[in-house]
Design an enzyme around this catalytic site. Structure first.
Site, PDB file in Angstrom:
ATOM      1  N   GLU A 165       0.811  -1.234   0.000  1.00 19.56           N
ATOM      2  CA  GLU A 165       0.000   0.000   0.000  1.00 19.56           C
ATOM      3  C   GLU A 165       0.836   1.272   0.000  1.00 19.56           C
ATOM      4  O   GLU A 165       0.638   2.162   0.841  1.00 19.56           O
ATOM      5  CB  GLU A 165      -0.996  -0.019   1.166  1.00 19.56           C
ATOM      6  CG  GLU A 165      -2.013  -1.130   1.037  1.00 19.56           C
ATOM      7  CD  GLU A 165      -3.252  -0.958   1.911  1.00 19.56           C
ATOM      8  OE1 GLU A 165      -3.294  -0.037   2.726  1.00 19.56           O
ATOM      9  OE2 GLU A 165      -4.207  -1.753   1.737  1.00 19.56           O
ATOM     10  N   GLU A 369      -5.450  -8.551   0.203  1.00 22.70           N
ATOM     11  CA  GLU A 369      -6.227  -8.154   1.384  1.00 22.70           C
ATOM     12  C   GLU A 369      -7.664  -7.873   0.959  1.00 22.70           C
ATOM     13  O   GLU A 369      -7.893  -7.305  -0.115  1.00 22.70           O
ATOM     14  CB  GLU A 369      -5.662  -6.899   2.079  1.00 22.70           C
ATOM     15  CG  GLU A 369      -4.385  -7.132   2.841  1.00 22.70           C
ATOM     16  CD  GLU A 369      -3.882  -5.900   3.583  1.00 22.70           C
ATOM     17  OE1 GLU A 369      -4.715  -5.123   4.103  1.00 22.70           O
ATOM     18  OE2 GLU A 369      -2.658  -5.731   3.634  1.00 22.70           O
TER      19      GLU A 369
HETATM   20  C1  BG6 Z   1      -4.591  -2.251   5.035  1.00 21.72           C
HETATM   21  C2  BG6 Z   1      -3.244  -2.543   5.638  1.00 21.72           C
HETATM   22  O1  BG6 Z   1      -4.588  -0.918   4.687  1.00 21.72           O
HETATM   23  O2  BG6 Z   1      -5.712  -2.337   5.840  1.00 21.72           O
HETATM   24  C3  BG6 Z   1      -3.275  -3.411   6.874  1.00 21.72           C
HETATM   25  O3  BG6 Z   1      -2.386  -3.104   4.669  1.00 21.72           O
HETATM   26  C4  BG6 Z   1      -4.439  -3.015   7.748  1.00 21.72           C
HETATM   27  O4  BG6 Z   1      -2.040  -3.296   7.511  1.00 21.72           O
HETATM   28  C5  BG6 Z   1      -5.736  -3.206   6.954  1.00 21.72           C
HETATM   29  O5  BG6 Z   1      -4.510  -3.685   8.964  1.00 21.72           O
HETATM   30  C6  BG6 Z   1      -6.998  -2.916   7.740  1.00 21.72           C
HETATM   31  O6  BG6 Z   1      -6.932  -1.636   8.314  1.00 21.72           O
HETATM   32  P1  BG6 Z   1      -7.199  -1.416   9.858  1.00 21.72           P
HETATM   33  O7  BG6 Z   1      -6.918   0.019  10.117  1.00 21.72           O
HETATM   34  O8  BG6 Z   1      -8.607  -1.782  10.088  1.00 21.72           O
HETATM   35  O9  BG6 Z   1      -6.238  -2.317  10.561  1.00 21.72           O
END
Ligand code: BG6
Length: 469
Positions: A165, A369
């Site tokens: 990211e 993700e």
């Molecule tokens: C992504 C990141 O942006 O979102 C992760 O790569 C992150 O590291 C995930 O945990 C979810 O975001 P959050 O703020 O809910 O943990």
């Protein structure tokens, strides 16, 4: 488009899940690990820090066994740069190499493909003190680090991801901590850092192809489709502006080796143009990724900005600033529901995003993700009934299958997260995993691993590689 017959998920589809080092490992200062920017600065009041996290460093065998029980074909994790080089460069830490050798070997013993992110937000603090990504020496430090990873793990790792990211680190740099918010023009500095990160990525891709000709490497941005608030042409233009700045700037450079024209004109309009040294563009043009990995959580909608300063607002739990005067302004999409953390849920937007990336770049794609953060409840009898997570994932996977039927060459799906871990801004209370880790924000309890309902659902899904059974 409706399909009469859906194409199945491809044979050898990489079903898996994702994590990142600082969010799961713990052992933040053990066995020679140096501090990263996360260890030093990333603290949100009232939530857990990352010092112990899910203590995966000491539980990795048990964790991998659970992933194997779910039938994982792949596991995407990141290497902590500061375990390998505590100072970012210079002296190598043999114990860091040992840990990842052990983890990779453990995965392979269960026939789980390691998918390795080289850098997931946790820049070595020693480098940050010398200017971090504003300093061109960090480009060389990253190339050196990447060569070390290829040398030590390249015989077993077939898929490498460069930088997690990068677009979020630039768009929200003051939140992730790569830039000083008190600078007179932090955005200009961020786009200079961006240029350096793009060069670092290009050098790592070239090094990978040079050292490991049969290995694959790609970028890992967060990509999501951007809707116009209406069919008003000015709104459509605003959506195009934002998509160029948020999405295509990063992938155009990674895949075509050039700056996206709309993004470049935005730099010029705002005074953000980075300094480009002689030879930089050749390095950027020479690197060609083998695939694109991307993260998707939600879509966004934007409207025209007529230059009013109130166009800069904020949305969601991360307090992400959306909107730029004269470029676009945030718009709440009335057609979408939100998670309990205020993130819009948009499975159809996932299909659109998959199509858009495919049409622009024609490279194999993997989702690294996608997932739902929620306050899970541990019930009597060690039960976690996370039906809402199953529903979220099922709906997104339905759209994946539709995208595959649309012709998108998707070769894997690794949702966030394989195991509970500490969220970037909401501590351990915001959980994403298939496996519950028994700890609270400040009470570490017994850290035991508990299979959630989604664990069993995902296991069945992987076994059949189909949504219908
Ligand atoms: C992504 C990141 O942006 O979102 C992760 O790569 C992150 O590291 C995930 O945990 C979810 O975001 P959050 O703020 O809910 O943990």
């Amino acid at each position: 488009m409706q399909h009469r017959n859906l194409k199945p998920f491809p044979e050898h589809f990489l079903w898996g899940g994702s994590t990142s080092a600082y969010q799961i490992e713990g052992a933040w200062d053990e066995d020679g690990k140096g501090p990263s920017v996360i260890d030093i600065g990333h603290r949100v009041e009232g939530t857990a820090d990352f010092k112990v996290a899910s203590d995966h460093y000491h539980h990795y065998k048990q964790d991998v066994a659970l992933l194997a029980e779910m039938g994982f074909k792949a596991y995407r994790f990141s290497i902590a740069w500061t375990r390998i080089y505590p100072e970012g460069t210079g002296k190598l830490n043999a114990k860091g190499i040992d840990f990842y050798n052990n983890l990779i070997n453990e995965l392979i013993s269960y026939k789980i493909e390691p998918i390795v992110t080289m850098y997931h937000f946790d820049l070595p603090y020693a480098l940050q003190k010398r200017g971090g990504w504003s300093n061109r020496d960090t480009i060389d430090a990253f190339e050196n680090y990447s060569r070390t990873l290829f040398e030590h793990f390249g015989d077993r790792v077939n898929y490498w991801l460069t930088i997690n990211e990068q677009n979020m680190m630039i768009l929200h740099g003051t939140a992730i901590g790569t830039v000083d918010p008190n600078l007179e023009n932090p955005e200009k500095e961020l786009y200079q850092q961006n240029h350096h990160m793009l060069l670092a990525q290009a050098k790592a891709i070239a090094a990978c192809h040079d050292m490991l000709p049969n290995t694959k490497i790609g970028p890992a941005p967060n990509i999501s489709c951007i809707y116009p608030a209406s069919s008003k042409p000015e709104d459509v233009l605003a959506a195009h502006n934002f998509s160029s700045i948020r999405n295509w700037l990063y992938l155009d450079m990674a895949c075509f080796g050039r700056y996206n024209d709309v993004a470049w004109s935005y730099f010029e309009a705002k005074g953000y143009t980075p300094v480009i040294l002689e030879g930089d563009m050749d390095i950027l043009a020479a690197a060609k990724p083998d695939f694109i990995a991307f993260n998707y959580y939600n879509s966004m909608a934007v409207a025209e900005s007529t230059g009013n300063s109130s166009d800069v607002g904020s949305t969601g739990d991360q307090q992400i600033v959306v909107g730029e005067t004269g470029v676009y302004k945030g718009h709440s999409n009335p057609y979408l529901q939100k998670t309990e953390f205020g993130w819009e849920i948009d499975p159809v937007g996932f299909r659109i995003t998959l199509r858009e990336i495919n049409e622009r770049y024609h490279l194999p794609l993997i989702v690294t993700e996608n997932g739902l953060g929620a306050y899970d409840q541990l019930e009597d009898g060690d039960k976690i009934n996370d039906d809402y997570r199953i529903e979220y994932l099922r709906r997104h996977l339905e759209q994946c299958q539709l995208a595959i039927s649309d012709g998108v060459p998707l070769f894997g799906y690794c949702p966030w997260s394989a195991i509970d871990l500490v969220s970037t801004h909401q501590g351990i209370g915001k959980r994403y995993g298939f496996i519950y880790v028994n700890r609270d924000e400040f009470d570490l309890k017994d850290m035991r691993r508990i299979r959630k309902k989604s664990f069993f659902w995902y296991k069945d899904l992987i076994e059949s590689s189909s949504l219908t059974e």
